[in-house]
Design a protein around this motif. Structure first.
Motif, short mmCIF file in Angstrom:
data_model
loop_
_atom_site.label_atom_id
_atom_site.label_comp_id
_atom_site.label_asym_id
_atom_site.label_seq_id
_atom_site.Cartn_x
_atom_site.Cartn_y
_atom_site.Cartn_z
N ALA A 74 -4.17 9.77 -12.16
CA ALA A 74 -3.59 11.07 -12.49
C ALA A 74 -3.84 11.43 -13.95
CB ALA A 74 -2.10 11.06 -12.18
N ARG A 75 -3.67 10.48 -14.83
CA ARG A 75 -3.88 10.73 -16.26
C ARG A 75 -5.33 11.11 -16.56
NH1 ARG A 75 -2.66 6.14 -17.78
NH2 ARG A 75 -4.69 5.30 -18.42
N LEU A 76 -6.26 10.50 -15.82
CA LEU A 76 -7.68 10.75 -16.04
C LEU A 76 -8.20 11.96 -15.27
CD1 LEU A 76 -8.81 7.02 -15.77
CD2 LEU A 76 -8.81 8.40 -17.86
N GLY A 77 -7.33 12.57 -14.46
CA GLY A 77 -7.74 13.73 -13.69
C GLY A 77 -8.62 13.41 -12.49
N LEU A 78 -8.48 12.20 -11.95
CA LEU A 78 -9.28 11.78 -10.80
C LEU A 78 -8.53 12.07 -9.50
CD1 LEU A 78 -10.43 8.24 -12.03
CD2 LEU A 78 -11.57 10.44 -12.38
N ALA A 79 -9.25 12.54 -8.50
CA ALA A 79 -8.67 12.64 -7.16
C ALA A 79 -8.43 11.22 -6.65
CB ALA A 79 -9.62 13.38 -6.24
N HIS A 80 -7.29 11.03 -6.00
CA HIS A 80 -6.93 9.69 -5.51
C HIS A 80 -6.55 9.80 -4.04
CE1 HIS A 80 -4.55 6.06 -4.80
NE2 HIS A 80 -5.11 5.54 -5.88
N ALA A 81 -7.21 8.99 -3.20
CA ALA A 81 -6.94 9.01 -1.76
C ALA A 81 -6.71 7.59 -1.27
CB ALA A 81 -8.10 9.64 -1.00
N ASP A 82 -5.84 7.45 -0.29
CA ASP A 82 -5.57 6.17 0.35
C ASP A 82 -6.24 6.13 1.72
OD1 ASP A 82 -3.69 4.98 -1.57
OD2 ASP A 82 -2.40 6.65 -0.98
N GLN A 83 -6.99 5.09 1.98
CA GLN A 83 -7.51 4.85 3.32
C GLN A 83 -7.50 3.35 3.58
OE1 GLN A 83 -8.05 6.75 6.09
NE2 GLN A 83 -7.90 4.62 6.73
N PRO A 84 -6.35 2.84 4.07
CA PRO A 84 -6.24 1.40 4.28
C PRO A 84 -7.19 0.90 5.37
CG PRO A 84 -4.34 2.55 5.20
CD PRO A 84 -5.11 3.55 4.42
#
Length: 209
Positions: A74-84
């Motif tokens: 979040a701080r770096l402005g990256l999209a973050h997704a979870d796919q276990p």
């Protein structure tokens, strides 16, 4: 316990300080690693221009590494997704299809990671190769000793997954079509037999998830 202590001591991030398990799947598009600590993610983002992260461990509310990774993204402005994904079970069709959807929708370059960067990350990297014109043999090479993968253990079911696609590949069936219409998760699970000593190593010494 603070996220940092939990990450370093409970989630074994101390072992990941000297060992990044970094790999380039496709330069400028997809990179792989073990679970990065915040400054490791920042360094990778700066060096490679990362725009997205896919967490193959899934959301773990009690895991310090998870909390630190989300905050850093979040701080770096990256999209973050979870796919276990699973490291020691037959890959689930729906999870792989969702992973493919993330590959096509997230901004690139993308970093994929699990805990150690050996098994789930190797599976996900292999899937990337298959949907971008690679062969089953090329996909299977993403599961290697170099990244800490043990094919003789229960984690070898991931090698068996790529091997299961090879006959369909020889018939000219695209990977995604095979995955949707022909892949038999139950048959793969029933037919795979790990070597007991190797399974003990990954389950009780390396403690793979």
């Amino acid at each position: 316990m603070s996220p940092w202590l939990n990450s370093l001591l409970v989630d074994h991030a101390l072992l990941r300080l000297p060992w990044r398990n970094w790999g380039v799947v496709e330069s400028g598009a997809l990179y792989r690693s073990n679970h990065p600590l915040p400054w490791q993610l920042e360094q990778a983002a700066r060096r490679h221009g990362l725009r997205s992260v896919i967490n193959l461990r899934g959301h773990r509310p009690d895991c310090g590494s998870d909390a630190l990774g989300r905050a850093a993204a979040a701080r770096l402005g990256l999209a973050h997704a979870d796919q276990p994904l699973e490291s020691r079970g037959a890959p689930h069709k729906d999870r792989l299809q969702r992973l493919i959807g993330l590959y096509r929708s997230l901004p690139r370059p993308i970093l994929i990671h699990c805990k150690s960067g050996a098994d789930r990350t190797g599976l996900a990297a292999g899937v990337w190769r298959l949907i971008h014109g690679g062969t089953a043999a090329e996909a299977a090479r993403e599961l290697s000793w170099k990244h800490g993968h043990v094919a003789a253990a229960r984690t070898g079911i991931l090698d068996a997954f790529f091997a299961a696609y090879a006959p369909a590949e020889a018939r000219g069936v695209p990977f995604e079509e095979w995955l949707a219409d022909e892949y038999d998760e139950a048959a793969l699970r029933a037919g795979f037999r790990p070597q007991p000593v190797a399974a003990w190593l990954t389950d009780h010494v390396l403690r793979r998830e």
